[in-house]
Enzyme design. Sequence first.
Site, PDB file in Angstrom:
ATOM      1  CG  HIS A 276      -1.872   1.135   1.283  1.00  0.00           C
ATOM      2  ND1 HIS A 276      -3.182   0.958   1.669  1.00  0.00           N
ATOM      3  CD2 HIS A 276      -1.754   2.452   0.996  1.00  0.00           C
ATOM      4  CE1 HIS A 276      -3.809   2.121   1.619  1.00  0.00           C
ATOM      5  NE2 HIS A 276      -2.958   3.050   1.215  1.00  0.00           N
TER       6      HIS A 276
ATOM      7  CG  HIS B 238      -1.018   7.020  -1.298  1.00  0.00           C
ATOM      8  ND1 HIS B 238      -2.286   7.065  -1.841  1.00  0.00           N
ATOM      9  CD2 HIS B 238      -1.133   6.397  -0.106  1.00  0.00           C
ATOM     10  CE1 HIS B 238      -3.146   6.506  -0.987  1.00  0.00           C
ATOM     11  NE2 HIS B 238      -2.466   6.091   0.066  1.00  0.00           N
TER      12      HIS B 238
ATOM     13  CE  LYS C  86      -7.910   1.822  -0.474  1.00  0.00           C
ATOM     14  NZ  LYS C  86      -6.749   2.685  -0.309  1.00  0.00           N
TER      15      LYS C  86
ATOM     16  CG  HIS D 170      -9.526   4.588   3.482  1.00  0.00           C
ATOM     17  ND1 HIS D 170      -8.306   5.222   3.478  1.00  0.00           N
ATOM     18  CD2 HIS D 170     -10.186   5.043   4.573  1.00  0.00           C
ATOM     19  CE1 HIS D 170      -8.242   6.036   4.536  1.00  0.00           C
ATOM     20  NE2 HIS D 170      -9.373   5.947   5.204  1.00  0.00           N
TER      21      HIS D 170
ATOM     22  CG  HIS E 112      -4.682   2.171   5.891  1.00  0.00           C
ATOM     23  ND1 HIS E 112      -6.004   2.217   6.225  1.00  0.00           N
ATOM     24  CD2 HIS E 112      -4.592   2.819   4.712  1.00  0.00           C
ATOM     25  CE1 HIS E 112      -6.675   2.864   5.286  1.00  0.00           C
ATOM     26  NE2 HIS E 112      -5.842   3.235   4.358  1.00  0.00           N
TER      27      HIS E 112
ATOM     28  CG  ASP F  70      -1.636   4.871   3.932  1.00  0.00           C
ATOM     29  OD1 ASP F  70      -1.694   5.256   2.745  1.00  0.00           O
ATOM     30  OD2 ASP F  70      -2.432   5.245   4.805  1.00  0.00           O
TER      31      ASP F  70
HETATM   32  C1  NCD Z   1      -3.579   9.121   1.808  1.00  0.00           C
HETATM   33  C2  NCD Z   1      -3.206  10.122   0.717  1.00  0.00           C
HETATM   34  O1  NCD Z   1      -2.672  11.182   1.053  1.00  0.00           O
HETATM   35  O2  NCD Z   1      -3.404   9.818  -0.455  1.00  0.00           O
HETATM   36  N1  NCD Z   1      -3.570   9.795   3.070  1.00  0.00           N
HETATM   37  C3  NCD Z   1      -3.413   9.237   4.277  1.00  0.00           C
HETATM   38  O3  NCD Z   1      -3.521   9.946   5.271  1.00  0.00           O
HETATM   39  N2  NCD Z   1      -3.139   7.946   4.424  1.00  0.00           N
HETATM   40  C4  NCD Z   1      -4.873   8.482   1.480  1.00  0.00           C
HETATM   41  C5  NCD Z   1      -5.196   7.294   2.330  1.00  0.00           C
HETATM   42  O4  NCD Z   1      -4.655   6.208   2.153  1.00  0.00           O
HETATM   43  O5  NCD Z   1      -6.032   7.431   3.218  1.00  0.00           O
HETATM   44 ZN    ZN Z   2      -3.313   5.056   1.559  1.00  0.00          ZN
END
Ligand code: NCD
Ligand code: ZN
Length: 336
Positions: free
Chosen positions: A12, A14, A95, A132, A166, A238
Site C-alpha cells: 500500500h 501512494h 480499491k 479504506h 492500514h 501507506d
Molecule cells: C492518503 C493520501 O494522502 O493519499 N492519506 C493518508 O492519510 N493515508 C490516502 C489514504 O490512504 O487514506
Molecule cells: Zn493510503
Amino acid sequence: MQLVLNRPLDMHVHLRQEEMLQNVTPFTAQQFAGAVCMPNTLPPVDSVERYDAYVAKIKAAAAPYEFDPYVPLFFHEGLTREELAPARERLFGVKLYPAGVTTNSEAGVAEMSKIEPVLDVLQDLDLPLLVHGETNGYSHDREREFMSVYDHFARTFPKLRITMEHITTVEAAEFLEKHDNVFATATLHHLLYTMDDMLGGPFNPFLFCKPIIKSPKDREAIQSLVIQGHPKLMFGSDSAPHTEVMKRTEGAAGCFTSPVLLPGLAQFFEDHDILDQLQSFVSDRALEIYGVNPPERSVVLERKEWTVPPRYGSVVPVNAGETMRWAVVDPEVESA
Ligand code: NCD
Ligand code: ZN
C-alpha cells in the site's frame, strides 16, 4: 551484520503523479520488488485505459530498478464486467474509498448499499477488493464504525478476497479471525506511534494521516499481530507524500515514510527479537494471498547508522533528523 530480504513488497503506497512521482518512486523501487500503488490520483485511476497509462508512468519513474507496480482500480459504480473481464489477467484488484474520508476520495462511494452489483462482478472475476475502511464519524472511531460494512461484504460475497487496508484498532485486529476471505495490511507508523507522538507535545503534522494514529491499546493490538506472525497480515506502508507546504498550511493527511521503511521495520523486528520473521511480513504472505509474481530481487540491509535528512525535495519524511540503525545497501548507488 547484514539482512537479506527476498522480493520485499509494500502492499500500500501512494506514488502520486508528475514531479512528486519522480521524487518519491525511487525510494519505493529501491527497497521493494513490487508495490500496491494507490489509484487516488487526480483524476483517479478508474478505468483500464488510465490503469495502463499509470502503470507505464510508474515503471518509467522506477527505472533502473526492476519493480512491479500493482495498481488497484479506483472503485466506482460504473465498473462493469465488460470493461474488467478482458483485462483480468493484467489487473490487480479494485480499491474502495468511501466518499470524502481521505485525500482525493471525493469520487469514492457515497452509498455502500448501492455497490453490490459491482462486488458481484469482482467476486466472479476473482479480483480482490481493497478497502479504506472508515466512516465519516468521529475521527478516533471511524475504523471501528466501519467493521459492520466489512462484515456485511464478507458474508454476502464469501469468495471475494477483501483487504482491510492500514488497520489501526483492536476491533480490526480481532475481525481478522472472523472471515476466511478477509485479510489486512499494517503500516510502520501505526506500529510505532500513538496519538501522543503526534499531538501530546508540540503538534507534529508529519504524523497526521488517515486513519488517525490511535491509542496505546490499539497500537498494541497491531503490534501483537505482527509479533505473533499473523498469516493474514501483510506490510503496506501507506506512505502518502504531500509537500511540506501542503502539510503545514492545508493540513494534508498522509505520512511520507518510504525512505525509512525497511530500516524502520528491521529496527522494530530487532527490538522484538523476531528479525527472522521480517521476510514473511514484507513478502511471503503477500505472495501467497495475492499470487503476485514480482521480479526476483533481493534487498540487503546493513546494521549501520545513518541520519534521515530533513527533507527530500519538497517533502518531509517521518523520522527526519533521527538516526536509524539499519541502512539499505543499494547496488545502483554503489555503482554510480
Ligand atoms: C492518503 C493520501 O494522502 O493519499 N492519506 C493518508 O492519510 N493515508 C490516502 C489514504 O490512504 O487514506
Ligand atoms: Zn493510503
